[in-house]
Design a protein around this motif. Structure first.
Motif, PDB file in Angstrom:
ATOM      1  N   CYS A  48       0.836  -1.202   0.000  1.00 23.29           N
ATOM      2  CA  CYS A  48       0.000   0.000   0.000  1.00 23.29           C
ATOM      3  C   CYS A  48       0.871   1.251   0.000  1.00 23.29           C
ATOM      4  O   CYS A  48       2.004   1.231   0.488  1.00 23.29           O
ATOM      5  CB  CYS A  48      -0.895   0.043   1.248  1.00 23.29           C
ATOM      6  SG  CYS A  48      -2.072  -1.313   1.402  1.00 23.29           S
ATOM      7  N   GLU A  49       0.323   2.319  -0.523  1.00 24.82           N
ATOM      8  CA  GLU A  49       0.989   3.615  -0.427  1.00 24.82           C
ATOM      9  C   GLU A  49       1.088   4.023   1.042  1.00 24.82           C
ATOM     10  O   GLU A  49       0.280   3.606   1.878  1.00 24.82           O
ATOM     11  CB  GLU A  49       0.194   4.665  -1.213  1.00 24.82           C
ATOM     12  CG  GLU A  49       0.858   6.022  -1.316  1.00 24.82           C
ATOM     13  CD  GLU A  49       0.092   6.981  -2.219  1.00 24.82           C
ATOM     14  OE1 GLU A  49       0.465   8.167  -2.258  1.00 24.82           O
ATOM     15  OE2 GLU A  49      -0.875   6.538  -2.880  1.00 24.82           O
ATOM     16  N   PHE A  63       5.885   3.580   1.046  1.00 32.42           N
ATOM     17  CA  PHE A  63       4.908   2.496   0.972  1.00 32.42           C
ATOM     18  C   PHE A  63       4.961   1.666   2.246  1.00 32.42           C
ATOM     19  O   PHE A  63       5.855   1.837   3.095  1.00 32.42           O
ATOM     20  CB  PHE A  63       5.150   1.620  -0.263  1.00 32.42           C
ATOM     21  CG  PHE A  63       6.412   0.796  -0.210  1.00 32.42           C
ATOM     22  CD1 PHE A  63       6.384  -0.537   0.188  1.00 32.42           C
ATOM     23  CD2 PHE A  63       7.640   1.351  -0.569  1.00 32.42           C
ATOM     24  CE1 PHE A  63       7.540  -1.299   0.232  1.00 32.42           C
ATOM     25  CE2 PHE A  63       8.806   0.600  -0.529  1.00 32.42           C
ATOM     26  CZ  PHE A  63       8.753  -0.732  -0.124  1.00 32.42           C
ATOM     27  N   GLY A 121       1.633   3.796   6.928  1.00 32.84           N
ATOM     28  CA  GLY A 121       0.947   3.178   5.810  1.00 32.84           C
ATOM     29  C   GLY A 121      -0.516   3.577   5.808  1.00 32.84           C
ATOM     30  O   GLY A 121      -1.027   4.148   6.782  1.00 32.84           O
ATOM     31  N   CYS A 133       6.374   2.487  -7.641  1.00 33.46           N
ATOM     32  CA  CYS A 133       6.705   3.334  -6.496  1.00 33.46           C
ATOM     33  C   CYS A 133       5.776   4.550  -6.507  1.00 33.46           C
ATOM     34  O   CYS A 133       5.645   5.223  -7.535  1.00 33.46           O
ATOM     35  CB  CYS A 133       8.163   3.771  -6.593  1.00 33.46           C
ATOM     36  SG  CYS A 133       8.743   4.785  -5.216  1.00 33.46           S
ATOM     37  N   PRO A 134       5.068   4.828  -5.401  1.00 36.06           N
ATOM     38  CA  PRO A 134       4.069   5.905  -5.398  1.00 36.06           C
ATOM     39  C   PRO A 134       4.625   7.222  -5.927  1.00 36.06           C
ATOM     40  O   PRO A 134       5.677   7.688  -5.478  1.00 36.06           O
ATOM     41  CB  PRO A 134       3.682   6.020  -3.916  1.00 36.06           C
ATOM     42  CG  PRO A 134       3.908   4.646  -3.379  1.00 36.06           C
ATOM     43  CD  PRO A 134       5.122   4.141  -4.096  1.00 36.06           C
ATOM     44  N   LEU A 186      -1.017  -1.319  -4.372  1.00 37.65           N
ATOM     45  CA  LEU A 186       0.040  -1.226  -5.377  1.00 37.65           C
ATOM     46  C   LEU A 186       0.408  -2.610  -5.896  1.00 37.65           C
ATOM     47  O   LEU A 186       0.801  -2.767  -7.055  1.00 37.65           O
ATOM     48  CB  LEU A 186       1.272  -0.551  -4.776  1.00 37.65           C
ATOM     49  CG  LEU A 186       1.064   0.846  -4.176  1.00 37.65           C
ATOM     50  CD1 LEU A 186       2.353   1.344  -3.535  1.00 37.65           C
ATOM     51  CD2 LEU A 186       0.580   1.819  -5.242  1.00 37.65           C
TER      52      LEU A 186
END
Length: 422
Positions: free
Chosen positions: A350-351, A399, A359, A386-387, A368
């Motif tokens: 997760c972002e 993340f 998180g 990658c966010p 993601l």
């Protein structure tokens, strides 16, 4: 195996009324009784099980979002939100009726309840809002610590027949926002998934320990819903005034700019029975989990949602994956050599938020990456993007990792990885 279609016909026979059978299935046994021992014409209350179905989610709010304009959140960016449902049954024997509303218009107040400013036009949502349905508070009322308050605009709509009794009609007219009300024995429900059906708890620090406090619900706090006998064509001036929703006011594209800010709000005349609001206030205890936890890390509520890698409950925040960095925002990266020592485990990426330093406990649709790892597999790479940068604070590259058994009946396994790379 046979695959095909079978045509069937059903015949229904209306049986003669049987008081014994009716007494067995009637709910409630009788409508609400007022303080004088009489049947209440209208009585609404908070249905507690829905208020108890609360959860914490994370949501990114744009700077120009309707949530900012209507003050549903304390600011833009990633927010931590306590969401909940609220359900309002009417267990009186008469309709709770607000009346007709030109719901989707350009803001021109055509109806009595909009001309008296009970409803205000929202230029952001492009429809009228009713701002006196209920107020919701989370925190300690005694010392005012961590106290947040949220007052929502609602469309009063009958969505479900709550009662099973002779005094509750099977058919009703309040199924759209154009004619608003709740008939006897029916209820209005505002689901937790709707925007602004929450309290913003971002400011409450749970980085070290969880926080437990009451969630209060107060329905009809200002008395705009008539719990009693309506007085036709009677309007009473209140202490409330309209508010401007933006620099353009609250009237949309119409020329009726006098409704924008400072206009008095009238209440329809009502002979309210004594004690009508005694059951309008409810309270449940709520625990905000540690930062980075939320709906996804809570226990699954029912068996149908307790299995598969796509479920949004029953996972854990990995102790070594609470707040990680990838150095190439917007590009593909990977958790390298991911392994599990136990039976099938779900690994979800997760972002994470720089502002919250945690998180975001993402649901499956927002993840993601979301994969199943088995103890029988060779070490594998879990690839994800990658966010990317969202704003000047959320510059990307953060993340978190969540994990759990494929089926909640199984045990949590040991999931690990060697590094973060490409």
């Amino acid at each position: 195996m046979f695959v095909g279609r079978v045509n069937v016909s059903l015949n229904f026979t209306r049986i003669k009324y049987n008081k014994t059978i009716a007494d067995e299935w009637r709910f409630p046994n009788e409508p609400s009784i007022n303080s004088f021992g009489e049947v209440a014409p209208v009585n609404i209350f908070e249905y507690l099980p829905d208020l108890q179905s609360n959860r914490v989610i994370y949501l990114y709010i744009e700077p120009d979002g309707c949530e900012i304009v209507e003050q549903c959140v304390g600011g833009s960016g990633w927010r931590r939100l306590l969401t909940f449902s609220t359900t309002t049954p009417n267990f009186g024997t008469q309709d709770l009726r607000l009346g007709t509303v030109s719901y989707f218009t350009d803001g021109l107040p055509n109806d009595a309840i909009t001309k008296h400013h009970i409803f205000e036009y929202s230029p952001c949502h492009k429809h009228f809002h009713f701002s006196h349905y209920g107020s919701f508070t989370f925190g300690n009322l005694k010392d005012q610590s961590n106290l947040t308050n949220s007052k929502r605009g609602f469309c009063l709509q009958a969505v479900y027949r709550h009662a099973n009794a002779e005094w509750s009609p099977l058919n009703q007219d309040y199924y759209t926002c154009s004619l608003q009300g709740i008939p006897a024995g029916w209820r209005d429900t505002y689901q937790s998934g709707l925007r602004c059906q929450w309290i913003d708890v971002t400011s409450i620090d749970t980085s070290i320990q969880s926080y437990t406090a009451p969630l209060y619900s107060s329905l009809n706090p200002d008395g705009f819903l008539c719990e009693g006998t309506p007085q036709p064509d009677t309007w009473v001036r209140t202490e409330f005034n309209t508010t401007c929703c933006s620099s353009q006011g609250c009237c949309g594209n119409s020329n009726e700019t006098q409704c924008c800010g400072g206009e008095p709000v009238d209440r329809a005349g009502c002979e309210t029975w004594e004690g009508a609001q005694e059951d309008n206030v409810s309270e449940v205890m709520v625990t905000l989990p540690l930062s980075g936890e939320g709906q996804v890390t809570e226990k699954c509520w029912n068996s149908t949602g307790s299995w598969s890698e796509k479920r949004d409950c029953g996972l854990k925040l990995h102790p070594k994956g609470k707040y990680l960095t990838c150095n190439k925002p917007g590009q593909q990266v990977a958790l390298k050599n991911v392994i599990s020592t136990d039976f099938y485990q779900v690994v979800r990426v997760c972002e994470a938020s720089i502002a919250l330093r945690s998180g975001l406990a993402c649901i499956w649709n927002d993840s993601l990456a979301n994969v199943i790892i088995s103890h029988r597999d060779e070490p594998r790479d879990v690839h994800f993007i990658c966010p990317p940068k969202r704003d000047s604070i959320e510059t990307g590259g953060r993340f978190a990792v969540y994990f759990g058994p494929l089926f909640t009946e199984l045990t949590f396994g040991d999931v690990s990885w060697s590094s973060i790379g490409q």
